[in-house]
Motif scaffolding. Sequence first.
Motif, PDB file in Angstrom:
ATOM      1  N   LEU A   1      -3.486   1.680  -3.664  1.00 17.40           N
ATOM      2  CA  LEU A   1      -4.311   2.225  -2.592  1.00 17.40           C
ATOM      3  C   LEU A   1      -4.728   1.169  -1.580  1.00 17.40           C
ATOM      4  O   LEU A   1      -5.001   1.483  -0.427  1.00 17.40           O
ATOM      5  CB  LEU A   1      -5.564   2.887  -3.175  1.00 17.40           C
ATOM      6  N   GLU A   2      -4.764  -0.085  -2.044  1.00 12.88           N
ATOM      7  CA  GLU A   2      -5.211  -1.165  -1.166  1.00 12.88           C
ATOM      8  C   GLU A   2      -4.713  -2.487  -1.730  1.00 12.88           C
ATOM      9  O   GLU A   2      -4.555  -2.629  -2.937  1.00 12.88           O
ATOM     10  CB  GLU A   2      -6.744  -1.167  -1.125  1.00 12.88           C
TER      11      GLU A   2
ATOM     12  N   LYS B   1       0.835  -1.191   0.000  1.00 16.23           N
ATOM     13  CA  LYS B   1       0.000   0.000   0.000  1.00 16.23           C
ATOM     14  C   LYS B   1       0.878   1.253   0.000  1.00 16.23           C
ATOM     15  O   LYS B   1       1.848   1.342   0.742  1.00 16.23           O
ATOM     16  CB  LYS B   1      -0.902  -0.009   1.242  1.00 16.23           C
ATOM     17  N   GLY B   2       0.563   2.172  -0.904  1.00 12.30           N
ATOM     18  CA  GLY B   2       1.319   3.412  -1.019  1.00 12.30           C
ATOM     19  C   GLY B   2       2.447   3.361  -2.035  1.00 12.30           C
ATOM     20  O   GLY B   2       3.016   4.388  -2.378  1.00 12.30           O
ATOM     21  N   ALA B   3       2.764   2.161  -2.543  1.00 16.81           N
ATOM     22  CA  ALA B   3       3.861   2.010  -3.509  1.00 16.81           C
ATOM     23  C   ALA B   3       3.460   2.571  -4.869  1.00 16.81           C
ATOM     24  O   ALA B   3       2.298   2.505  -5.266  1.00 16.81           O
ATOM     25  CB  ALA B   3       4.243   0.548  -3.652  1.00 16.81           C
ATOM     26  N   LEU B   4       4.428   3.127  -5.580  1.00 15.45           N
ATOM     27  CA  LEU B   4       4.225   3.536  -6.970  1.00 15.45           C
ATOM     28  C   LEU B   4       4.642   2.379  -7.855  1.00 15.45           C
ATOM     29  O   LEU B   4       5.694   1.774  -7.638  1.00 15.45           O
ATOM     30  CB  LEU B   4       5.041   4.783  -7.294  1.00 15.45           C
TER      31      LEU B   4
ATOM     32  N   GLN C   1       1.443  -8.744 -11.771  1.00 18.50           N
ATOM     33  CA  GLN C   1       1.355  -7.931 -12.972  1.00 18.50           C
ATOM     34  C   GLN C   1       1.904  -6.521 -12.758  1.00 18.50           C
ATOM     35  O   GLN C   1       1.898  -5.707 -13.655  1.00 18.50           O
ATOM     36  CB  GLN C   1      -0.107  -7.838 -13.436  1.00 18.50           C
ATOM     37  N   LEU C   2       2.405  -6.289 -11.552  1.00 18.08           N
ATOM     38  CA  LEU C   2       2.922  -4.969 -11.181  1.00 18.08           C
ATOM     39  C   LEU C   2       4.404  -5.039 -10.849  1.00 18.08           C
ATOM     40  O   LEU C   2       4.891  -6.056 -10.351  1.00 18.08           O
ATOM     41  CB  LEU C   2       2.163  -4.427  -9.963  1.00 18.08           C
ATOM     42  N   GLU C   3       5.104  -3.923 -11.092  1.00 14.95           N
ATOM     43  CA  GLU C   3       6.491  -3.817 -10.665  1.00 14.95           C
ATOM     44  C   GLU C   3       6.677  -2.449 -10.020  1.00 14.95           C
ATOM     45  O   GLU C   3       6.125  -1.458 -10.503  1.00 14.95           O
ATOM     46  CB  GLU C   3       7.470  -4.027 -11.808  1.00 14.95           C
ATOM     47  N   PRO C   4       7.420  -2.394  -8.939  1.00 11.84           N
ATOM     48  CA  PRO C   4       7.667  -1.108  -8.281  1.00 11.84           C
ATOM     49  C   PRO C   4       8.436  -0.142  -9.195  1.00 11.84           C
ATOM     50  O   PRO C   4       9.274  -0.565  -9.978  1.00 11.84           O
ATOM     51  CB  PRO C   4       8.522  -1.471  -7.067  1.00 11.84           C
TER      52      PRO C   4
ATOM     53  N   SER D   1       2.408   5.162 -17.531  1.00 14.33           N
ATOM     54  CA  SER D   1       2.401   6.062 -16.383  1.00 14.33           C
ATOM     55  C   SER D   1       2.504   5.273 -15.084  1.00 14.33           C
ATOM     56  O   SER D   1       2.393   4.050 -15.075  1.00 14.33           O
ATOM     57  CB  SER D   1       1.134   6.929 -16.390  1.00 14.33           C
ATOM     58  N   LYS D   2       2.711   5.995 -14.009  1.00 17.04           N
ATOM     59  CA  LYS D   2       2.797   5.385 -12.683  1.00 17.04           C
ATOM     60  C   LYS D   2       1.409   5.297 -12.080  1.00 17.04           C
ATOM     61  O   LYS D   2       0.555   6.141 -12.317  1.00 17.04           O
ATOM     62  CB  LYS D   2       3.648   6.236 -11.748  1.00 17.04           C
TER      63      LYS D   2
END
Length: 72
Positions: free
Chosen positions: A43-44, A7-10, A67-70, A38-39
């Motif tokens: 949120l959850e 949570k809170g990560a871009l 499916q996400l990478e920081p 885009s970044k």
Amino acid sequence: MAGKVKKGALVHVVREKLENSVEAMASDNRFPSYLFESKGEVLETEGDYAFVKFYVATPGVWLRLDQLEPVN
């Protein structure tokens, strides 16, 4: 990956993992370019999924954590 995306990560969406997913096969796979260019902000999180809000005038979306990478 699940330990890195909190949570809170871009994050960025990994195109190859989203386009070849079961979710893509079950729905319209014409994904908007902002998902990949885009970044987004997590949120959850719940289980293997994260609710991501992108900084464009669209609703947020639930995506699998793999499916996400920081963003560096």
